[in-house]
Design an enzyme around this catalytic site. Structure first.
Site, PDB file in Angstrom:
ATOM      1  N   LEU A 169      80.546  32.934   4.243  1.00 48.73           N
ATOM      2  CA  LEU A 169      81.059  31.390   4.709  1.00 48.73           C
ATOM      3  C   LEU A 169      82.021  31.276   5.185  1.00 48.73           C
ATOM      4  CD1 LEU A 169      78.551  28.951   2.754  1.00 48.73           C
ATOM      5  CD2 LEU A 169      77.484  30.777   4.953  1.00 48.73           C
ATOM      6  N   ASP A 170      81.764  30.397   6.502  1.00 46.71           N
ATOM      7  CA  ASP A 170      83.520  30.685   7.113  1.00 46.71           C
ATOM      8  C   ASP A 170      84.332  28.955   6.721  1.00 46.71           C
ATOM      9  OD1 ASP A 170      82.444  31.910   8.964  1.00 46.71           O
ATOM     10  OD2 ASP A 170      81.670  30.366  10.609  1.00 46.71           O
ATOM     11  N   GLN A 171      85.109  29.432   6.576  1.00 49.73           N
ATOM     12  CA  GLN A 171      85.831  28.582   5.664  1.00 49.73           C
ATOM     13  C   GLN A 171      85.843  26.732   5.616  1.00 49.73           C
ATOM     14  OE1 GLN A 171      89.150  26.314   6.596  1.00 49.73           O
ATOM     15  NE2 GLN A 171      88.759  26.776   8.929  1.00 49.73           N
TER      16      GLN A 171
END
Length: 246
Positions: free
Chosen positions: A115-117
């Site tokens: 998952l993106d930050q």
């Protein structure tokens, strides 16, 4: 299995360290007959680990031949062992989960996809390589539901475009949402069965909108527990895995 080998398999260090933990009186086993914790000082004690509960330095654990974990990923964390700009999700896990021995080059449980930050929500981790591959493969069509907060109001035309399919810049084949439900003027639930790079953000951009917030709430039939706060984790059990696999 010897007690020191069981501790090693659960990520409590090399066998010499595990043996030392036992000999120093830091390991307790649950006695089902007396229903009490017994300190064990023999690191070579033969045990059947299946279904066993034990304590190491006062912290209770249960034996897991393979580790399956659900993490509520908070914003501002990276799904990487070597993060570039933000704390790693692995820093949220206790050392034994990060040190479980693995046949591969990397120890411990590993994220099932990324998952993106700035994306929050349900993230699976495991040291079962086959499980990771199966859950990550687009051929398996494991559904993932995202709560998307958009910068601009979402209209019926955008919803229909997401369902019909949009073209992303790296793939001429249209990418479709399996389901799309408008929750509010700026909020929708988007269901995907594949995981391309920045897919949700790029799909919304393709229909003329912009993602301001992204939260994964479900994988397969498994929902993120409401009682699990950001940064917290829990074990997954067979009933949970059955929900994911469908």
């Amino acid at each position: 299995m010897q007690l020191q080998d069981m501790l090693y398999s659960q990520g409590f260090g090399i066998r010499r360290v595990c043996s030392g933990l036992v000999q120093q009186g830091w390991v307790e086993l649950w006695n089902t007959e007396t229903e009490s914790w017994d300190v064990v000082l023999d690191s070579t004690l033969d045990i059947d680990p299946e279904g066993m509960s034990f304590k190491v330095q006062g912290v209770e654990w249960a034996y897991h031949a393979l580790g399956y974990v659900l993490l509520h990923k908070p914003a501002g964390t990276e799904c990487s062992q070597k993060p570039s700009a933000h704390p790693s999700i692995y820093s949220l896990l206790p050392p034994p989960l990060r040190l479980r021995p693995n046949k591969g080059a990397v120890q411990g449980v590993q994220a099932v996809g990324r998952l993106d930050q700035d994306t929050t929500g349900l993230l699976l981790l495991s040291d079962d390589g086959q499980f990771i591959h199966r859950m990550s493969s687009p051929k398996k069509h494991v559904s993932k539901v995202y709560r998307v907060t958009c910068k601009h109001p979402v209209d019926a035309k955008q919803v229909q475009s997401l369902l019909d399919g949009v073209v992303l810049d790296d793939d001429p084949k249209p990418v479709k949402a399996a389901a799309c439900e408008l929750i509010d003027t700026h909020v929708l639930d988007l269901t995907l069965t594949e995981g391309k790079y920045h897919q949700v953000k790029r799909m919304l951009a393709a229909v003329g909108n912009r993602v301001e917030g992204l939260h994964r709430s479900r994988m397969g039939g498994l929902e993120l527990p409401t009682e699990l706060a950001p940064g917290q984790w829990r074990w997954l059990y067979e009933a949970d895995l059955a929900l994911i696999r469908g």
